[in-house]
Enzyme design. Structure first.
Site, mmCIF file in Angstrom:
data_model
loop_
_atom_site.group_PDB
_atom_site.id
_atom_site.type_symbol
_atom_site.label_atom_id
_atom_site.label_comp_id
_atom_site.label_asym_id
_atom_site.label_seq_id
_atom_site.Cartn_x
_atom_site.Cartn_y
_atom_site.Cartn_z
ATOM 1 N N CYS A 152 0.806 -1.246 0.194
ATOM 2 C CA CYS A 152 0.016 0.127 0.020
ATOM 3 C C CYS A 152 0.968 1.307 0.050
ATOM 4 O O CYS A 152 1.711 1.377 0.863
ATOM 5 C CB CYS A 152 -1.017 -0.166 1.227
ATOM 6 S SG CYS A 152 -1.901 1.621 1.212
ATOM 7 N N GLY A 153 0.701 2.099 -1.039
ATOM 8 C CA GLY A 153 1.646 3.130 -0.971
ATOM 9 C C GLY A 153 1.252 4.473 -0.140
ATOM 10 O O GLY A 153 2.155 4.862 0.524
ATOM 11 N N HIS A 154 0.169 4.653 -0.024
ATOM 12 C CA HIS A 154 -0.372 5.864 0.863
ATOM 13 C C HIS A 154 -0.098 5.255 2.173
ATOM 14 O O HIS A 154 0.327 6.047 3.282
ATOM 15 C CB HIS A 154 -1.707 6.308 0.856
ATOM 16 C CG HIS A 154 -2.995 5.700 1.426
ATOM 17 N ND1 HIS A 154 -3.378 4.488 1.170
ATOM 18 C CD2 HIS A 154 -3.093 5.894 2.681
ATOM 19 C CE1 HIS A 154 -4.218 3.926 1.937
ATOM 20 N NE2 HIS A 154 -4.160 4.915 3.103
ATOM 21 N N ASP A 198 -10.278 6.104 -2.764
ATOM 22 C CA ASP A 198 -9.212 6.555 -2.238
ATOM 23 C C ASP A 198 -8.927 7.961 -2.419
ATOM 24 O O ASP A 198 -9.267 8.523 -3.334
ATOM 25 C CB ASP A 198 -7.923 5.934 -3.073
ATOM 26 C CG ASP A 198 -6.594 5.727 -2.024
ATOM 27 O OD1 ASP A 198 -6.510 6.746 -1.290
ATOM 28 O OD2 ASP A 198 -5.774 5.088 -2.390
ATOM 29 N N CYS A 257 -3.310 7.074 -4.685
ATOM 30 C CA CYS A 257 -3.144 5.698 -4.355
ATOM 31 C C CYS A 257 -1.630 5.445 -5.163
ATOM 32 O O CYS A 257 -1.349 5.389 -6.423
ATOM 33 C CB CYS A 257 -4.148 4.902 -5.380
ATOM 34 S SG CYS A 257 -4.105 3.187 -5.054
ATOM 35 N N GLY A 258 -0.866 4.986 -3.958
ATOM 36 C CA GLY A 258 0.523 4.799 -4.475
ATOM 37 C C GLY A 258 0.889 3.397 -5.431
ATOM 38 O O GLY A 258 1.466 3.371 -6.605
ATOM 39 N N THR A 259 0.102 2.348 -5.077
ATOM 40 C CA THR A 259 -0.003 0.998 -5.947
ATOM 41 C C THR A 259 -0.600 1.453 -7.184
ATOM 42 O O THR A 259 -0.142 0.736 -8.063
ATOM 43 C CB THR A 259 -0.357 -0.077 -5.026
ATOM 44 O OG1 THR A 259 -1.668 0.209 -4.555
ATOM 45 C CG2 THR A 259 0.382 -0.426 -3.934
HETATM 46 O O1 PYC Z 1 -1.791 3.782 -1.860
HETATM 47 O O2 PYC Z 1 -1.494 1.813 -2.477
HETATM 48 C C1 PYC Z 1 -2.211 2.555 -2.234
HETATM 49 C C2 PYC Z 1 -3.560 2.340 -1.877
HETATM 50 C C3 PYC Z 1 -4.060 1.045 -1.903
HETATM 51 C C4 PYC Z 1 -5.426 1.068 -1.460
HETATM 52 C C5 PYC Z 1 -5.760 2.190 -1.130
HETATM 53 N N1 PYC Z 1 -4.402 3.085 -1.262
#
Ligand code: PYC
Length: 330
Positions: A89-91, A247, A251-253
């Site tokens: 999870c990026g965030h 989100d 969203c990082g991913t």
């Molecule tokens: O930031 O990767 C992310 C992420 C995954 C689900 C919600 N945010």
């Protein structure tokens, strides 16, 4: 029986991050991937209790910091969200790293730099500080790649749709403007929430991507509604996860998956920077660090930069006398 969790609450670009700083269960496993399986088998009630109502809400996410399993890494991260226990999870990483550093829960071997284990693999982190705070975090993510293109589905209430599937730590169905989807604002939050579970179900029936190095990472979990930017090197998205969440962060991913997606069609080159805005118009800066090979698949190494801020300390009880000790969803 009452279980106590000492948490640092905050957000990354608007999306919640709950760092469980005290009360994490001891996990079995020689890697964070194995620890994730152990957590899911024995402790998933902690995730549902802390993320679902009445202690959380549809968007709630967070995680734990664990001692590393290897001598060449600083710590391990385990993510908990309403959607499950994500491989990456990026965030969440930006928030967990920020709060853990600010509270002395991670002591870096080298200032400004961390190597972290996550269930999806090993990630690099660099960060800046100022005024006693972590001001910015850059993740060098696990390799991202395109798993499927031109997947044709029929979405009730929308009609025929063609999506691509890309991996950036989770598998994303990427929906670009087509048919009745012309822009995010025109589609609107309610329609995104109504349509996304149907898109995900239809994509799941049509294709089942499996990570080439870890079979426990499989299947499309998120839907990324992509919108081209007003200028080159910029874009916006709405990422749907869990059962009811858009989100608030970019969203990082999801941004990692989108970078791989754009790169695969020649729309972004290695070294290129990509400003990615969320549905609420908060921003991550993405970049392609380099091209790579993931078990024979062309892939990229994404960089994701963002920042997080804590909103307070939170001591949370999960009391088994409480009829809602495991949380609930309506
Ligand atoms: O930031 O990767 C992310 C992420 C995954 C689900 C919600 N945010």
């Amino acid at each position: 029986m009452r279980h106590t969790f000492f948490c640092v609450d905050g957000h990354t670009a608007g999306n919640p991050v709950r760092l469980v700083a005290g009360g994490a269960p001891l996990l079995r496993g020689a890697s964070m991937s194995e620890r994730r399986q152990d957590f899911l088998a024995r402790f998933d009630w902690i995730r549902t209790g802390l993320c679902f109502e009445p202690r959380g809400h549809d968007m709630m996410s967070g995680g734990f910091v664990y001692p590393p399993t290897r001598p060449d890494t600083d710590a391990g991260l385990l993510f908990i969200e309403t959607s499950g226990c994500l491989p990456m999870c990026g965030h969440g990483t930006i928030g967990l790293v920020t709060f853990a550093l600010e509270h002395g829960l991670i002591v870096p071997r080298e200032p400004g730099r961390l190597t972290l284990e996550v269930p999806a693999g090993t990630i690099g982190v660099t960060y800046t500080t100022g005024g006693g705070r972590v001001t910015s975090v850059t993740i060098r993510n696990v390799p991202a790649y395109v798993a499927a293109t031109g997947v044709e589905i029929d979405v009730p209430g929308f009609g025929p749709m063609v999506v691509d599937v890309a991996y950036g730590g989770n598998f994303y169905a990427i929906v670009e403007p087509q048919g009745p989807y012309r822009s995010l604002d025109e589609l609107g939050a309610q329609r995104i929430l109504d349509l996304s579970p149907r898109v995900r179900a239809a994509v799941r029936a049509a294709c089942h991507p499996v990570h080439p190095l870890d079979v426990t990472i499989a299947g499309v979990s998120h839907v990324l509604w992509a919108e081209p930017g007003d200028e080159p090197g910029q874009g916006r998205n709405a990422v749907f996860y869990g059962d009811r969440a858009i989100d608030r962060s970019p969203c990082g991913t999801g941004t990692s998956a989108r970078l791989a997606h754009l790169w695969s069609r020649g729309a972004l080159q290695a070294g290129a920077r990509f400003a990615h805005d969320s549905f609420i118009r908060s921003r991550f800066i993405g970049a392609i660090d380099c091209e790579t090979d993931l078990a024979g698949r062309p892939a990229i190494v994404p960089l994701i930069t963002g920042s997080a801020i804590s909103t307070g300390l939170n001591t949370i009880w999960i009391d088994r006398e409480d009829v809602f000790w495991q949380g609930f969803q309506v």
